[in-house]
Write a protein that holds these residues in place. Structure first.
Motif, short mmCIF file in Angstrom:
data_model
loop_
_atom_site.label_atom_id
_atom_site.label_comp_id
_atom_site.label_asym_id
_atom_site.label_seq_id
_atom_site.Cartn_x
_atom_site.Cartn_y
_atom_site.Cartn_z
N GLY A 252 0.85 -1.17 0.00
CA GLY A 252 0.00 0.00 0.00
C GLY A 252 0.89 1.22 0.00
O GLY A 252 2.09 1.13 0.12
N GLN A 253 0.30 2.40 -0.15
CA GLN A 253 1.12 3.59 -0.05
C GLN A 253 1.49 3.78 1.41
O GLN A 253 0.74 3.43 2.31
N ASN A 254 2.65 4.34 1.62
CA ASN A 254 3.03 4.59 3.00
C ASN A 254 2.24 5.77 3.54
O ASN A 254 1.91 6.68 2.81
N ASN A 255 2.00 5.73 4.85
CA ASN A 255 1.31 6.82 5.51
C ASN A 255 -0.08 7.08 4.97
O ASN A 255 -0.54 8.21 4.95
N VAL A 256 -0.73 6.05 4.49
CA VAL A 256 -2.12 6.20 4.09
C VAL A 256 -2.90 5.10 4.80
O VAL A 256 -2.46 3.96 4.86
N ILE A 257 -4.03 5.47 5.39
CA ILE A 257 -4.84 4.45 6.04
C ILE A 257 -6.19 4.39 5.34
O ILE A 257 -6.61 5.36 4.72
N SER A 258 -6.83 3.25 5.45
CA SER A 258 -8.13 3.12 4.81
C SER A 258 -9.20 3.62 5.77
O SER A 258 -8.96 3.81 6.97
N ASN A 259 -10.40 3.80 5.25
CA ASN A 259 -11.50 4.26 6.10
C ASN A 259 -11.82 3.23 7.17
O ASN A 259 -12.18 3.57 8.28
N THR A 260 -11.69 1.95 6.82
CA THR A 260 -11.92 0.90 7.81
C THR A 260 -10.97 1.06 8.98
O THR A 260 -11.36 0.91 10.15
N GLU A 261 -9.72 1.35 8.65
CA GLU A 261 -8.73 1.46 9.72
C GLU A 261 -9.03 2.67 10.60
O GLU A 261 -8.91 2.60 11.83
#
Lengths: 362, 507
Positions: A5-14
């Protein structure tokens, strides 16, 4: 090598999970909103609605400016210096909240689990772990929250089921014995203490990959935690009756009632364990948000260098904030809602109105 | 820096030089290179009774029967002298008509010829020719494919990898009959010149991962590679993590399943253990039988395995925490019997646990490398003396012995051997934490472990995938396993989704 995944990106679930653990795990073991009588569940319902309002305000603000934290939004809207002032305020807020979390944690641990261990040792361990997690970045914090949520949910379900024999629905009555005033007192606490504190996530929402759906994520997380809170209030009142409002740790006390076949009993250390998970998440988010806010205020790119100094100061603050636990609880009941109102409602609301106003002009 | 590993004089001089047209000169060069190498055989002969030729190889690396039958015999007995004078075309002519060996090439560079000889080839040099013929005729003794000894199974294929990389690639190729299975070979080791092959399936494995593995292996500067562990330690992300980041296996079906899931396998010549990555935490808790057996049973054993893994990590520390700090959690009758058993024991539970765990680890280590005949003695000493006698002598309590043995059994239930190391190591800090802070210490230890695992990556894939970050398709095959016909997609290690089992196949 770069992660998949991209670094420093979180998903909405997270984000949802992190907010959920942030709100539920710690608040379920503290005397939140337990004012007089049997009505704290009404407080919880009203408080949840209040929490949703707070969430709505800052979610709207964040949706209007995706990829920007509250500090950057304030800088865009109100100019550099006002923005810096807002940044400093939120640094202080996160910092102070963290100190209270740590203080609560230390108090509870010394009370129920390690009465002979010096409190500072307990705090040092906790703050070191949190600082490490905050240092690793938002992705790692979210992944920890994902795993910890499993424990939170499992524990809630397990305890609800096991406490069923001890629940007495009669304990819910009489309704509104102490009048609406105490109900609203409790509601104000619930809205501001576990639910409204998510305003710190204005520093974290910019990391989310689908900014358009942030409002839904935030509101559903607050709503779900509210439901958990309401359920836990119901359970504690039904198990403990009027005692619930007099306990320092209602959920902890009611878990002592669990007894299955004279074998599975006195399992309150499990409540404690899950509560540590929650406090850890909360403390980490506070430390992370405070460091990030400070870094953005002073215009530094690397928030990591502020974690250790802030963490040490936080530890220090948590030790001399209040002389004893009762003082902390009184403060949280009567002063904390007023103290946090500007951060949770006022500043986001002003910023939101400014942004709407500016949009109108443009 | 690489100069340190290189040979002195002759090889270095010969590095850039090429063959001359004089056979005597060439012969002198090679004899000088291989001086004092008693296993190199030089054989001069005449082709068709006319042309002088020299043949050399290393004894034991080639198939001598084939050499005699398909090389020396036709060359020496050939009787077409007019064609032998055809000048430059002589080599082509020989290649086409006399040398009945499938893998033949020409070379003029001396150092590459030397390398080929060392890699089980025969070299033929002919007078007046500036090129030599290199014939690949591998032979000699290698271990045959046998049943695996380190990873036994009840249901599943029995064969295992051997020390020969060719055998190993053939075992994989035999299972994946597709041109999309690629096997790239690199050479690592200044002196050992070990073949290291990267196997992957094109369009399934992530191109970036392959590229990364390739460049990491190319960057290895070392004198020798004895085992795939050398490669693993050079290409792993975190050397100081207790958790392994690559699968290590000697079973072809495991490697094939890894390849089919889009992972990369790395084969090392001389080692029956093949490493494969990227691996995840849950991957290490899976065994082949999980997929071969029916779904209900597979889920049961997977769940048991997870529980036992947690037991292996936490049981001694929980015992220490409960007996030292939280006696109220132990049911009263059990507490009475535990405290009765602990009455005569002079040590605190913490010391007792550390003592017993160290003894157990010591016993295990002592037993690993022992000859089979002596192994019996160790188990007798371990089981009787340490268990029974220690309890009777009042050094440790009986519940502690039970806890330690349960932990031991539990750690054997972890299917990947290198993964169980992590839990063996981590058990000790956990016991210490439990002895100092009780349940709070264990919780703190667990949180540290969680942060570490959350930050850990194997070839760019988060270690706790698919639970954190959560991937709902991947969850079908993590803690539990869904029926095969519902697992429509490959693990989305790189975020891409590719179909594996088309929908609509419920029986």
């Amino acid at each position: 090598m770069k992660s998949s995944g991209q670094n420093n990106v979180i998903s909405n679930t997270e984000l949802w999970t992190l907010m959920f653990v942030f709100m539920t795990a710690s608040s379920m073991s503290l005397p939140v909103g337990y004012t007089k009588g049997h009505d704290s569940w009404i407080s919880a319902v009203i408080g949840t609605l209040g929490g949703l309002c707070i969430g709505w305000v800052y979610a709207m603000l964040c949706r209007a400016y995706p990829q920007k934290s509250v500090v950057q939004i304030a800088q865009t809207l109100l100019g550099a210096w006002t923005g810096k002032a807002v940044g400093l305020l939120y640094t202080c807020y996160g910092f102070q909240l963290g100190a209270y979390v740590l203080r609560n944690f230390e108090d509870l641990t010394s009370t129920v689990l390690l009465p002979r261990t010096p409190g500072v040792v307990i705090s040092v361990i906790m703050i070191s772990i949190s600082a490490w997690a905050a240092y690793q970045g938002i992705e790692v914090i979210c992944r920890c929250a994902l795993i910890l949520m499993l424990f939170v949910v499992l524990q809630s379900i397990l305890f609800t089921v096991l406490l069923m024999p001890d629940m007495m629905p009669g304990n819910l009555f009489p309704v509104l014995e102490a009048g609406w005033r105490s109900v609203f007192d409790g509601a104000a606490q619930i809205a501001t203490f576990p639910l409204g504190e998510t305003v710190l996530f204005v520093m974290i929402i910019p990391f989310v990959n689908r900014a358009a759906r942030v409002k839904k994520t935030v509101l559903s997380a607050i709503g779900m935690s509210g439901v958990f809170l309401i359920v836990s209030h119901f359970i504690n009142i039904m198990v403990l009756g009027e005692l619930a409002s007099k306990q320092i740790l209602p959920a902890y006390t009611s878990s002592m009632y669990i007894s299955v076949g004279d074998f599975f009993e006195r399992i309150e250390p499990i409540v404690f364990t899950v509560w540590v998970f929650g406090e850890f998440t909360k403390l980490t988010v506070c430390l992370f948000a405070a460091s990030l806010a400070l870094a953005q205020t002073v215009g530094s790119r690397n928030y990591r260098i502020y974690i250790v100094p802030l963490g040490l100061a936080l530890l220090e603050l948590s030790m001399f904030l209040h002389p004893n636990q009762l003082d902390v609880i009184a403060f949280q009941k009567h002063i904390w809602p007023w103290l946090s109102a500007p951060f949770q409602l006022l500043i986001p609301l002003v910023l939101l109105l400014c942004s709407l106003f500016r949009r109108r002009i443009d | 820096m690489s100069k340190v590993y290189q040979d002195k004089a002759p090889t270095n001089d010969a590095k850039s030089s090429v063959l001359t047209s004089s056979l005597e000169e060439n012969e002198a060069v090679f004899k000088n290179l291989f001086h004092s190498c008693s296993d190199v055989v030089f054989r001069s002969f005449q082709i068709g009774g006319q042309k002088n030729a020299l043949l050399f190889y290393i004894d034991g690396l080639i198939d001598e029967k084939q050499l005699d039958e398909s090389l020396l015999k036709p060359l020496m007995l050939s009787s077409s002298p007019e064609q032998l004078d055809a000048g430059q075309d002589l080599l082509t002519f020989l290649q086409n008509q006399f040398i009945s060996v499938s893998q033949v090439k020409r070379a003029s560079n001396i150092s590459s010829i030397v390398l080929d000889v060392l890699k089980s080839s025969i070299v033929i040099l002919i007078a007046d020719q500036t090129e030599g013929l290199i014939l690949n005729v591998p032979g000699g003794k290698t271990r045959s494919v046998e049943q695996t000894s380190s990873e036994t199974t009840i249901r599943g294929p029995r064969d295992s990898f051997t020390e020969s990389i060719r055998t190993n690639t053939s075992l994989i190729r035999r299972r994946i009959r597709s041109a999309r299975l690629k096997i790239e070979t690199l050479t690592v080791g200044e002196l050992t010149q070990t073949d290291v092959a990267i196997a992957y399936i094109e369009d399934i494995a992530n191109e970036a991962v392959i590229q990364e593995v390739r460049s990491r292996i190319r960057n290895i500067k070392i004198d020798g590679v004895l085992e795939s562990g050398y490669i693993e330690q050079f290409i792993e992300e975190r050397s100081f993590s207790p958790f392994p980041q690559y699968l290590v296996t000697e079973r072809p079906d495991y490697v094939v399943s890894a390849l089919l899931e889009g992972r990369v396998a790395i084969l090392t010549d001389g080692s029956p253990f093949i490493i494969s990555g990227p691996m995840t935490f849950w991957g290490f808790l899976q065994a082949g039988e999980d997929y071969y057996d029916r779904v209900l049973f597979a889920n049961l054993i997977r769940f048991i395995r997870l529980v036992l893994t947690m037991v292996a990590l936490f049981l001694p520390s929980i015992y220490v925490a409960l007996t030292t700090f939280h006696q109220q959690m132990i049911p009263t009758k059990l507490l009475l019997s535990v405290s009765a058993a602990r009455e005569g024991v002079p040590f605190p539970a913490l010391v007792e646990a550390l003592l017993m765990e160290s003894t157990f680890e010591g016993l295990r280590e002592a037993g690993v490398r022992l000859p089979k005949q002596v192994g019996q003695a160790v188990s007798i000493v371990g089981g009787l003396v340490v268990g029974q006698a220690a309890v009777q002598a009042g050094i440790v309590s009986a519940p502690m012995v039970i806890v330690v043995s349960l932990t031991g059994i539990a750690s054997f239930a972890i299917p990947r051997y290198n993964f169980s190391f992590a839990f063996r190591i981590l058990r000790f800090p956990m016991i210490l934490l439990a002895g100092m802070f009780g349940l709070y210490g264990i919780t703190a230890g667990f949180l540290c472990l969680l942060i570490h695992l959350s930050g850990l990556k194997s070839l760019g894939v988060p270690y706790l995938f698919p639970t954190a970050p959560v991937n709902f398709q991947g969850l079908k095959d993590s803690i539990f396993r869904a029926p095969l016909w519902t697992m429509h997609f490959r693990p989305q290690l790189d975020g891409k989704r590719s179909t594996r089992i088309p929908k609509g196949q419920e029986p």
